[in-house]
Design an enzyme around this catalytic site. Structure first.
Site, PDB file in Angstrom:
ATOM      1  CD  GLU A  35      -2.866  -1.026  -0.150  1.00 43.63           C
ATOM      2  OE1 GLU A  35      -2.894   0.030  -0.804  1.00 43.63           O
ATOM      3  OE2 GLU A  35      -3.476  -2.051  -0.489  1.00 43.63           O
ATOM      4  CB  CYS A 181     -14.250   3.628 -13.772  1.00 44.35           C
ATOM      5  SG  CYS A 181     -15.148   5.174 -13.580  1.00 44.35           S
ATOM      6  CB  CYS A 188     -19.276   3.337 -20.157  1.00 45.46           C
ATOM      7  SG  CYS A 188     -18.616   4.844 -19.407  1.00 45.46           S
ATOM      8  CB  CYS A 191     -18.662  -0.209 -16.439  1.00 47.01           C
ATOM      9  SG  CYS A 191     -18.700   0.205 -14.677  1.00 47.01           S
ATOM     10  CB  CYS A 197     -22.820   4.744 -13.859  1.00 43.32           C
ATOM     11  SG  CYS A 197     -21.619   6.069 -14.091  1.00 43.32           S
TER      12      CYS A 197
END
Length: 324
Positions: A35, A181, A188, A191, A197
């Site tokens: 991370e 995205c 899209c 997606c 959305c």
DNA sequence: TAAACGTGGGT
DNA sequence: TACCCAAGTTT
């Protein structure tokens, strides 16, 4: 489970990239390393640093047992070196204690902010907290087709969180932002959240979120290479800029050249300019004049023996191509 | 809150 | 070339 959650998790199940920590079980420490390394760093770049660093430091105690300079050596080229300095501080601070398991406790550690605390606690320890990174911010901004404040994004992320498997959920939404995205030309059509959305119903879904628009300042700088048989004059840098790394004598500004030579007691007539280099930081564009002189009786260092930033490596590469 | 903080890839 | 941006944090 809500429809949107089911759709994303189902998509993630078949489309998750085979990242090392998804293929095999890794420790919480290794999750934390990932991370931190991946902050503002691309996956393809970060992965090799992660492999290298986790191998050298299987646990924080082994990191603290070696000098900070060793970590910086492994970190060189990865950028944002405060991450490495803070990580080292974290390892030292931990001592023999185990890693904290909650977001609130992780947040107390150096170099751990809101994103990393939530990511580690959810992914490594299963705490039900939503992490918000650039991907999550983008996905949520587009779902709502709205320019949201940080707080609003966090509230939305908390509401969306699939609390049964928070770590998997957080990774799924980040993965969506990273691969579908995307900032430009979002896919899209592929997606799983398209039915939910608002942005995809507009002609310009990439309009959200608003871009940052930070302008780079242009600065002049001079670097001095003092070369001899044993290597070059290199000094350990201090402060926030490339701190902890070593580097060539460097100065910015109008009188950089004069100041540099004066401070090192170098005579003008022994100097040659071997070239110009440009180097970009996120916040400034540096035009560097590279000067060369031969060492009289300075302490010399082999560049391979110390951690260097890419800026210094570039300058040294110019010198070496010149010398050959 | 905005600026500082690296580097490399994409358009 | 110039600009955008990436699994952000600190001050």
């Amino acid at each position: 489970m809500e429809a949107a959650q089911a759709a994303l998790l189902s998509w993630y199940e078949t489309n998750a990239r085979p990242l090392p920590w998804r293929i095999s079980k890794v420790s919480a420490w290794e999750i934390l390393l990932a991370e931190i390394i991946l902050q503002q760093t691309r996956m393809e770049t970060g992965l090799e640093y992660w492999e290298r660093i986790r191998k050298e430091y299987p646990n924080p105690q082994l990191m603290a047992a070696k000098p900070q300079e060793r970590l910086l050596q492994l970190w060189q080229g990865c950028g944002y070196y405060a991450r490495a300095r803070n990580l080292y501080k974290l390892a030292c601070q931990l001592g023999s204690k185990p890693l904290p398991q909650t977001r609130d406790d992780l947040l107390e550690l150096p170099g751990i902010g809101t994103y990393t605390a939530a990511a580690v606690s959810s992914i490594a320890f299963g705490e039900s907290v939503a992490c918000v990174d650039g991907n999550v911010r983008r996905v949520i901004s587009r779902l709502r087709a709205k320019h949201l404040t940080n707080k609003e994004v966090q509230i939305n992320a908390d509401q969306l969180l699939y609390t049964d498997r928070p770590g998997e959920w957080n990774q799924a939404i980040m993965e969506l932002g990273s691969t579908i995205c995307t900032p430009r030309k979002p896919k899209c059509v592929k997606c799983p959240l398209q039915p939910h959305c608002l942005a995809t119903q507009t002609p310009t879904p990439e309009e959200w979120p608003a871009s940052r628009k930070v302008k780079q300042k242009k600065v002049q700088a001079t670097v001095l290479i003092i070369a001899g048989n044993g290597g070059l004059v290199l000094n350990e840098r201090e402060g926030k800029i490339l701190g902890g790394l070593w580097g060539l004598p460097y100065q910015e500004g109008e009188n950089a050249q004069i100041n540099l030579l004066n401070s090192l007691n170098i005579e003008d007539e022994n100097i040659t300019e071997i070239g110009q280099i440009t180097h970009d930081f996120s916040h400034k564009k540096i035009q560097i004049t590279v000067l060369l002189t031969s060492s009289k009786n300075h302490k010399l260092t082999n560049p391979r023996d110390v951690p260097l930033a890419t800026l210094d490596r570039k300058v040294i590469a110019l010198y070496e191509s010149e010398a050959s």
